[in-house]
Motif scaffolding. Structure first.
Motif, PDB file in Angstrom:
ATOM      1  N   ALA A   1     -10.378   6.086  -6.466  1.00  0.00           N
ATOM      2  CA  ALA A   1     -10.002   6.914  -7.618  1.00  0.00           C
ATOM      3  C   ALA A   1      -9.033   6.175  -8.543  1.00  0.00           C
ATOM      4  CB  ALA A   1      -9.356   8.208  -7.138  1.00  0.00           C
ATOM      5  N   LYS A   2      -8.389   5.142  -8.032  1.00  0.00           N
ATOM      6  CA  LYS A   2      -7.352   4.483  -8.819  1.00  0.00           C
ATOM      7  C   LYS A   2      -7.915   3.441  -9.803  1.00  0.00           C
ATOM      8  CE  LYS A   2      -4.234   6.618  -6.169  1.00  0.00           C
ATOM      9  NZ  LYS A   2      -3.709   6.546  -4.826  1.00  0.00           N
ATOM     10  N   PHE A   3      -9.243   3.207  -9.733  1.00  0.00           N
ATOM     11  CA  PHE A   3      -9.819   2.192 -10.619  1.00  0.00           C
ATOM     12  C   PHE A   3     -10.256   2.744 -11.972  1.00  0.00           C
ATOM     13  CE2 PHE A   3     -10.277   0.325  -6.395  1.00  0.00           C
ATOM     14  CZ  PHE A   3      -9.606  -0.863  -6.617  1.00  0.00           C
TER      15      PHE A   3
ATOM     16  N   MET B   1      -3.125  22.326  -7.984  1.00  0.00           N
ATOM     17  CA  MET B   1      -3.584  21.390  -6.955  1.00  0.00           C
ATOM     18  C   MET B   1      -3.307  19.948  -7.358  1.00  0.00           C
ATOM     19  SD  MET B   1      -4.877  23.260  -4.499  1.00  0.00           S
ATOM     20  CE  MET B   1      -5.784  22.076  -3.500  1.00  0.00           C
ATOM     21  N   ARG B   2      -2.620  19.240  -6.478  1.00  0.00           N
ATOM     22  CA  ARG B   2      -2.331  17.825  -6.754  1.00  0.00           C
ATOM     23  C   ARG B   2      -3.628  17.003  -6.650  1.00  0.00           C
ATOM     24  NH1 ARG B   2      -2.792  12.616  -3.726  1.00  0.00           N
ATOM     25  NH2 ARG B   2      -1.987  11.226  -5.302  1.00  0.00           N
ATOM     26  N   ILE B   3      -3.801  16.144  -7.610  1.00  0.00           N
ATOM     27  CA  ILE B   3      -4.927  15.205  -7.531  1.00  0.00           C
ATOM     28  C   ILE B   3      -4.423  13.787  -7.813  1.00  0.00           C
ATOM     29  CG2 ILE B   3      -6.837  16.757  -8.149  1.00  0.00           C
ATOM     30  CD1 ILE B   3      -6.534  15.563 -11.069  1.00  0.00           C
TER      31      ILE B   3
ATOM     32  N   ALA C   1     -12.183   6.685   0.011  1.00  0.00           N
ATOM     33  CA  ALA C   1     -12.431   5.297   0.415  1.00  0.00           C
ATOM     34  C   ALA C   1     -11.522   4.382  -0.397  1.00  0.00           C
ATOM     35  CB  ALA C   1     -13.884   4.934   0.182  1.00  0.00           C
ATOM     36  N   TYR C   2     -11.390   3.164   0.092  1.00  0.00           N
ATOM     37  CA  TYR C   2     -10.520   2.182  -0.545  1.00  0.00           C
ATOM     38  C   TYR C   2     -11.289   0.898  -0.815  1.00  0.00           C
ATOM     39  CZ  TYR C   2      -7.165   5.135   1.948  1.00  0.00           C
ATOM     40  OH  TYR C   2      -6.467   6.200   2.442  1.00  0.00           O
ATOM     41  N   ALA C   3     -10.787   0.130  -1.769  1.00  0.00           N
ATOM     42  CA  ALA C   3     -11.279  -1.243  -1.923  1.00  0.00           C
ATOM     43  C   ALA C   3     -10.118  -2.168  -1.623  1.00  0.00           C
ATOM     44  CB  ALA C   3     -11.776  -1.475  -3.339  1.00  0.00           C
TER      45      ALA C   3
ATOM     46  N   LYS D   1       4.434   2.093  -6.391  1.00  0.00           N
ATOM     47  CA  LYS D   1       3.638   3.323  -6.321  1.00  0.00           C
ATOM     48  C   LYS D   1       2.230   3.029  -6.847  1.00  0.00           C
ATOM     49  CE  LYS D   1       7.673   6.139  -7.105  1.00  0.00           C
ATOM     50  NZ  LYS D   1       8.306   7.076  -8.021  1.00  0.00           N
ATOM     51  N   ASP D   2       1.399   4.104  -6.819  1.00  0.00           N
ATOM     52  CA  ASP D   2      -0.024   3.944  -7.165  1.00  0.00           C
ATOM     53  C   ASP D   2      -0.327   3.071  -8.377  1.00  0.00           C
ATOM     54  OD1 ASP D   2      -0.633   5.679  -5.140  1.00  0.00           O
ATOM     55  OD2 ASP D   2      -0.736   7.434  -6.440  1.00  0.00           O
ATOM     56  N   LYS D   3       0.202   3.490  -9.521  1.00  0.00           N
ATOM     57  CA  LYS D   3      -0.211   2.849 -10.757  1.00  0.00           C
ATOM     58  C   LYS D   3       0.471   1.480 -10.884  1.00  0.00           C
ATOM     59  CE  LYS D   3      -0.392   4.024 -15.661  1.00  0.00           C
ATOM     60  NZ  LYS D   3       0.703   3.174 -16.153  1.00  0.00           N
TER      61      LYS D   3
ATOM     62  N   PRO E   1      -4.865   5.050   8.823  1.00  0.00           N
ATOM     63  CA  PRO E   1      -5.913   4.027   9.025  1.00  0.00           C
ATOM     64  C   PRO E   1      -5.781   2.815   8.102  1.00  0.00           C
ATOM     65  CG  PRO E   1      -6.875   6.217   9.113  1.00  0.00           C
ATOM     66  CD  PRO E   1      -5.436   6.412   8.727  1.00  0.00           C
ATOM     67  N   LYS E   2      -5.428   3.049   6.838  1.00  0.00           N
ATOM     68  CA  LYS E   2      -5.277   1.896   5.933  1.00  0.00           C
ATOM     69  C   LYS E   2      -4.103   1.010   6.379  1.00  0.00           C
ATOM     70  CE  LYS E   2      -4.177   2.799   1.560  1.00  0.00           C
ATOM     71  NZ  LYS E   2      -4.487   3.132   0.145  1.00  0.00           N
ATOM     72  N   GLY E   3      -3.031   1.630   6.837  1.00  0.00           N
ATOM     73  CA  GLY E   3      -1.885   0.877   7.338  1.00  0.00           C
ATOM     74  C   GLY E   3      -2.268   0.055   8.560  1.00  0.00           C
TER      75      GLY E   3
ATOM     76  N   HIS F   1       0.845  -1.205   0.000  1.00  0.00           N
ATOM     77  CA  HIS F   1       0.000   0.000   0.000  1.00  0.00           C
ATOM     78  C   HIS F   1       0.872   1.244   0.000  1.00  0.00           C
ATOM     79  CE1 HIS F   1       0.270   0.984   4.333  1.00  0.00           C
ATOM     80  NE2 HIS F   1       0.160  -0.316   4.587  1.00  0.00           N
ATOM     81  N   VAL F   2       0.216   2.414  -0.163  1.00  0.00           N
ATOM     82  CA  VAL F   2       0.983   3.645  -0.425  1.00  0.00           C
ATOM     83  C   VAL F   2       0.918   4.657   0.716  1.00  0.00           C
ATOM     84  CG1 VAL F   2       0.655   3.372  -2.925  1.00  0.00           C
ATOM     85  CG2 VAL F   2      -0.932   4.828  -1.642  1.00  0.00           C
ATOM     86  N   VAL F   3       0.392   4.241   1.879  1.00  0.00           N
ATOM     87  CA  VAL F   3       0.320   5.191   2.999  1.00  0.00           C
ATOM     88  C   VAL F   3       1.191   4.709   4.164  1.00  0.00           C
ATOM     89  CG1 VAL F   3      -1.976   6.065   2.357  1.00  0.00           C
ATOM     90  CG2 VAL F   3      -1.787   4.156   3.975  1.00  0.00           C
TER      91      VAL F   3
HETATM   92  C1  LMR Z   1      -3.719   9.541  -2.513  1.00  0.00           C
HETATM   93  O1  LMR Z   1      -3.160   9.116  -3.521  1.00  0.00           O
HETATM   94  O2  LMR Z   1      -3.751  10.706  -2.162  1.00  0.00           O
HETATM   95  C2  LMR Z   1      -4.430   8.577  -1.623  1.00  0.00           C
HETATM   96  O3  LMR Z   1      -5.217   7.756  -2.369  1.00  0.00           O
HETATM   97  C3  LMR Z   1      -3.453   7.799  -0.878  1.00  0.00           C
HETATM   98  C4  LMR Z   1      -4.196   6.788  -0.096  1.00  0.00           C
HETATM   99  O4  LMR Z   1      -4.153   5.626  -0.491  1.00  0.00           O
HETATM  100  O5  LMR Z   1      -4.801   7.174   0.908  1.00  0.00           O
END
Ligand code: LMR
Length: 333
Positions: free
Chosen positions: A91-93, A167-169, A234-236, A70-72, A38-40, A31-33
């Motif tokens: 958002a990553k889906f 703004m970072r998204i 939110a996460y899946a 990383k994310d992708k 909380p996810k950790g 994971h990335v946090v």
């Molecule tokens: C982000 O990229 O800002 C978040 O999705 C990181 C996360 O997993 O909480």
């Protein structure tokens, strides 16, 4: 000679069996946090419960903070089977080709956390998880990490304050449209690069939940924060489908139970940690925190609700309507 060979074979077979019984099934969970986000905490809880309840038949290796991927990359790694479990933000889906998940990114779509849970934990959430299966992904459950705040190097009290701010998204067309509606310039960026980008001025701000901002230390590089609740994070929790379905059935059932309990634990942690993070950030005296009044929030809503209509072609009008019905939410005028 024959007898000897037979003996060796029998020995090899029994050694093989013993090994099968003692070699644990290893699950890499990336994971990335931070581990204390909380996810950790959810991931660590899952490890503890899964290892305890399978009595060591399963070993969970947690890789936090983008240390492995990383994310992708992490989604590609999951599909290839290089890791077995992840918990990406919803958002990553979209970039994976399942655009319907972007419904969760719509600004002011959920009036409260209960509304999010009605959507995610009901038929809509189940239908979305099913859309991941053709991608080789098995959805195991949703985690609620609360509502987004804005964090940046300028005060952000009214929508017009965002004019020209970079703004970072996360990589999401909806979040892109949201930032543009505010007059900001969206910059897609992987989670692990945000601290440095804020520090060096590559971006002027970001959105994030308070616990995420605090555990990534983003408050150190942002003088201002606005509790706007404009978005929901939110996460899946997902697994490589082939791996998951290939697990011995009793192990899989035990892991599903452990995951359910870990998700409850993570949800409770998220609620508490978001409140505690605001307190801790305020206590540093270095970040000015704005809490929007109901009238200010209404002004933000009016600017952001047209985004729902703007992106309905991507997400699906019917799905957005179903979500409105489930949350009792009013349509953008
Ligand atoms: C982000 O990229 O800002 C978040 O999705 C990181 C996360 O997993 O909480």
């Amino acid at each position: 000679m024959k007898l000897f060979a037979g003996g060796v074979l029998a020995l090899a077979v029994s050694l093989g069996q013993a090994q099968a019984q003692t070699t644990p099934i290893v699950i890499k969970f990336s994971h990335v946090v931070a581990a204390d986000a909380p996810k950790g905490k959810m991931a660590d809880k899952f490890k503890q419960l899964a290892e305890e309840r399978t009595k060591g038949r399963v070993k969970i290796e947690i890789y936090p903070n983008s240390t492995l991927y990383k994310d992708k990359e992490e989604l590609e790694a999951l599909q290839l089977g290089a890791v077995q479990m992840l918990a990406p933000s919803l958002a990553k889906f979209g970039p994976l080709g399942v655009k319907e998940f972007e419904v969760f990114d719509l600004p002011y779509i959920f009036p409260d956390e209960a509304a999010f849970h009605r959507v995610a934990d009901g038929p809509i959430g189940a239908g979305l998880m099913a859309k991941l299966e053709p991608k080789g992904i098995k959805g195991l459950g949703f985690i609620d990490n609360g509502f987004h705040a804005m964090s940046g190097n300028r005060p952000m009290k009214k929508p017009s304050d965002f004019k020209g701010m970079k703004m970072r998204i996360q990589s999401s067309k909806v979040l892109d449209a949201q930032m543009r509606a505010l007059g900001a310039i969206p910059q897609t960026m992987t989670a692990s690069e945000v601290y440095q980008s804020l520090q060096t001025g590559v971006v002027d701000g970001t959105e994030g939940v308070p616990s995420g901002l605090y555990t990534q230390k983003l408050n150190e590089v942002s003088k201002y924060m606005t509790l706007s609740d404009h978005g929901h994070l939110a996460y899946a929790v997902i697994a490589n489908k082939k791996f998951w379905e290939g697990l011995p059935p009793d192990v899989r059932t035990t892991l599903e139970g452990a995951m359910k309990d870990a998700i409850d634990f993570g949800n409770a942690a998220a609620k508490k940690d978001n409140v505690d993070a605001v307190t801790a950030i305020r206590a540093t005296g270095k970040t000015e925190i704005t809490v929007l009044t109901p009238a200010q929030k209404e002004e933000w809503r009016q600017v952001l609700l047209p985004v729902h209509k703007e992106v309905e072609g991507r997400i699906g009008k019917d799905l957005i309507e179903q979500v409105y019905k489930t949350t009792g939410f009013g349509r953008a005028k």
